[in-house]
Scaffold this active site. Structure first.
Site, mmCIF file in Angstrom:
data_model
loop_
_atom_site.group_PDB
_atom_site.id
_atom_site.type_symbol
_atom_site.label_atom_id
_atom_site.label_comp_id
_atom_site.label_asym_id
_atom_site.label_seq_id
_atom_site.Cartn_x
_atom_site.Cartn_y
_atom_site.Cartn_z
ATOM 1 N N THR A 115 0.838 -1.198 0.000
ATOM 2 C CA THR A 115 0.000 0.000 0.000
ATOM 3 C C THR A 115 0.871 1.245 0.000
ATOM 4 O O THR A 115 2.012 1.211 0.471
ATOM 5 C CB THR A 115 -0.919 0.035 1.244
ATOM 6 N N ASN A 153 -0.791 3.869 1.247
ATOM 7 C CA ASN A 153 -1.587 4.570 2.257
ATOM 8 C C ASN A 153 -0.832 4.569 3.595
ATOM 9 O O ASN A 153 -0.713 3.550 4.264
ATOM 10 C CB ASN A 153 -2.945 3.858 2.396
ATOM 11 N N ALA A 154 -0.328 5.752 3.970
ATOM 12 C CA ALA A 154 0.539 5.874 5.150
ATOM 13 C C ALA A 154 -0.175 5.451 6.433
ATOM 14 O O ALA A 154 0.476 5.053 7.399
ATOM 15 C CB ALA A 154 1.026 7.313 5.281
ATOM 16 N N ASP A 174 -7.887 -5.159 0.141
ATOM 17 C CA ASP A 174 -8.805 -4.401 -0.699
ATOM 18 C C ASP A 174 -10.093 -4.274 0.098
ATOM 19 O O ASP A 174 -10.515 -5.225 0.765
ATOM 20 C CB ASP A 174 -9.062 -5.114 -2.026
ATOM 21 N N PHE A 193 -11.556 8.661 6.483
ATOM 22 C CA PHE A 193 -11.488 8.998 5.060
ATOM 23 C C PHE A 193 -12.718 8.378 4.390
ATOM 24 O O PHE A 193 -13.567 7.753 5.036
ATOM 25 C CB PHE A 193 -10.193 8.460 4.429
ATOM 26 N N GLY A 194 -12.789 8.539 3.089
ATOM 27 C CA GLY A 194 -13.813 7.862 2.292
ATOM 28 C C GLY A 194 -15.225 8.103 2.814
ATOM 29 O O GLY A 194 -15.655 9.233 3.034
ATOM 30 N N TYR A 195 -15.950 7.026 3.085
ATOM 31 C CA TYR A 195 -17.358 7.091 3.478
ATOM 32 C C TYR A 195 -17.542 7.213 4.997
ATOM 33 O O TYR A 195 -18.673 7.157 5.488
ATOM 34 C CB TYR A 195 -18.096 5.853 2.952
ATOM 35 N N ASP A 196 -16.453 7.359 5.743
ATOM 36 C CA ASP A 196 -16.536 7.417 7.214
ATOM 37 C C ASP A 196 -17.539 8.441 7.746
ATOM 38 O O ASP A 196 -18.242 8.153 8.724
ATOM 39 C CB ASP A 196 -15.151 7.686 7.830
ATOM 40 N N LYS A 211 -11.730 3.169 16.062
ATOM 41 C CA LYS A 211 -12.114 2.589 14.768
ATOM 42 C C LYS A 211 -11.320 1.311 14.486
ATOM 43 O O LYS A 211 -11.890 0.295 14.086
ATOM 44 C CB LYS A 211 -11.913 3.612 13.643
HETATM 45 P P1 IMP Z 1 -8.804 0.613 -0.687
HETATM 46 O O1 IMP Z 1 -9.029 -0.723 -0.101
HETATM 47 O O2 IMP Z 1 -7.734 1.372 0.042
HETATM 48 O O3 IMP Z 1 -8.603 0.538 -2.177
HETATM 49 O O4 IMP Z 1 -10.154 1.460 -0.438
HETATM 50 C C1 IMP Z 1 -11.244 1.401 -1.307
HETATM 51 C C2 IMP Z 1 -12.259 2.483 -1.022
HETATM 52 O O5 IMP Z 1 -13.241 1.979 -0.137
HETATM 53 C C3 IMP Z 1 -11.747 3.766 -0.380
HETATM 54 O O6 IMP Z 1 -11.343 4.692 -1.341
HETATM 55 C C4 IMP Z 1 -12.962 4.253 0.372
HETATM 56 O O7 IMP Z 1 -13.791 4.947 -0.516
HETATM 57 C C5 IMP Z 1 -13.667 2.963 0.754
HETATM 58 N N1 IMP Z 1 -13.266 2.533 2.122
HETATM 59 C C6 IMP Z 1 -12.565 1.421 2.454
HETATM 60 N N2 IMP Z 1 -12.366 1.354 3.777
HETATM 61 C C7 IMP Z 1 -12.946 2.457 4.290
HETATM 62 C C8 IMP Z 1 -13.047 2.963 5.636
HETATM 63 O O8 IMP Z 1 -12.540 2.408 6.621
HETATM 64 N N3 IMP Z 1 -13.699 4.130 5.763
HETATM 65 C C9 IMP Z 1 -14.247 4.806 4.716
HETATM 66 N N4 IMP Z 1 -14.165 4.393 3.465
HETATM 67 C C10 IMP Z 1 -13.522 3.213 3.244
#
Ligand code: IMP
Length: 203
Positions: free
Chosen positions: A9, A11-12, A73, A159-162, A182
């Site tokens: 990854t 992702n830090a 993933d 991040f993301g949908y949190d 979390k």
């Molecule tokens: P990846 O597994 O890093 O490729 O993440 C895929 C995508 O799923 C991210 O860009 C977020 O949109 C969403 N996602 C995965 N895990 C989380 C989480 O813990 N919180 C919020 N969104 C998440």
């Protein structure tokens, strides 16, 4: 003996999480991120499942580095959207998210659920994590965090949908939880902890 482990990854945030989990599991491992391997291949997520994509990445990075590799993933699975965005979670808003992809993805899901009543707003965060050893041995772990989606953003963490996801039994969104809170319940925490136990068995 300390084993080196590559986490596939950039992702830090995932690296310290994995370090803490391995330490808790009593596994002496040095966790390296992909940044330590500038020539490492970028692996497109072409599979239809989380496990498939995680396996692609872990195999490629184990082959490139000659070290044990873990890849994950993950994504959001929304009941009302028949399990989508799923593996498309990171690019759900497509090219329209060019400026801020996370914001565009979340806005689109909120719009899609705008008329959906509370009782049909169930959703899960799902994570598949795969460990590949240098001899080709593989282990797979999955983690699920069940919950529901609220209609407006709350919280600044994560991040993301949190900001719109409330875990079962909680009143706060995962963006309102501390990182430690979390990690203790998250889909990724569950999957990484299971793989840490597998690694302990294999080394
Ligand atoms: P990846 O597994 O890093 O490729 O993440 C895929 C995508 O799923 C991210 O860009 C977020 O949109 C969403 N996602 C995965 N895990 C989380 C989480 O813990 N919180 C919020 N969104 C998440």
């Amino acid at each position: 003996m300390t084993v080196k482990l590559v986490l596939a990854t950039h992702n830090a945030k995932k690296v310290p999480e994995m370090r803490a989990i391995l330490a808790d599991a009593g596994v002496a491992a040095e966790v390296l991120a992909l940044d330590a391997f500038p020539g490492a291949p970028e692996v497109p997520e072409t599979e239809a499942t989380f496990v498939g994509n995680a396996r692609l990445k872990a195999r490629a990075i184990a082959a490139h580095t000659g070290l044990p590799a873990v890849a994950d993933d993950s994504g959001l699975s929304v009941d009302e959207l028949r399990g989508m965005p799923g593996v498309l979670s990171a690019r759900w808003a497509g090219r329209f998210g060019a400026g801020d992809q996370d914001r565009a993805n979340l806005d689109l899901v909120l719009d899609q659920l705008a008329d959906t009543p509370q009782e049909r707003r169930g959703a899960q965060f799902v994570c598949a994590a795969v460990l590949v050893m240098p001899d080709g041995t593989e282990r797979v772990a999955e983690g699920v965090l069940p919950g529901h989606l609220v209609g407006e953003r709350r919280g600044e963490n994560g991040f993301g949908y949190d900001p719109v996801f409330v875990p079962e039994g909680e009143s706060r969104t995962t963006a309102e939880l501390s990182p430690e809170e979390k990690n203790a319940i998250s889909h990724r925490g569950i999957a990484f902890r299971a793989l840490a136990m597998e690694l302990a068995d294999l080394i």
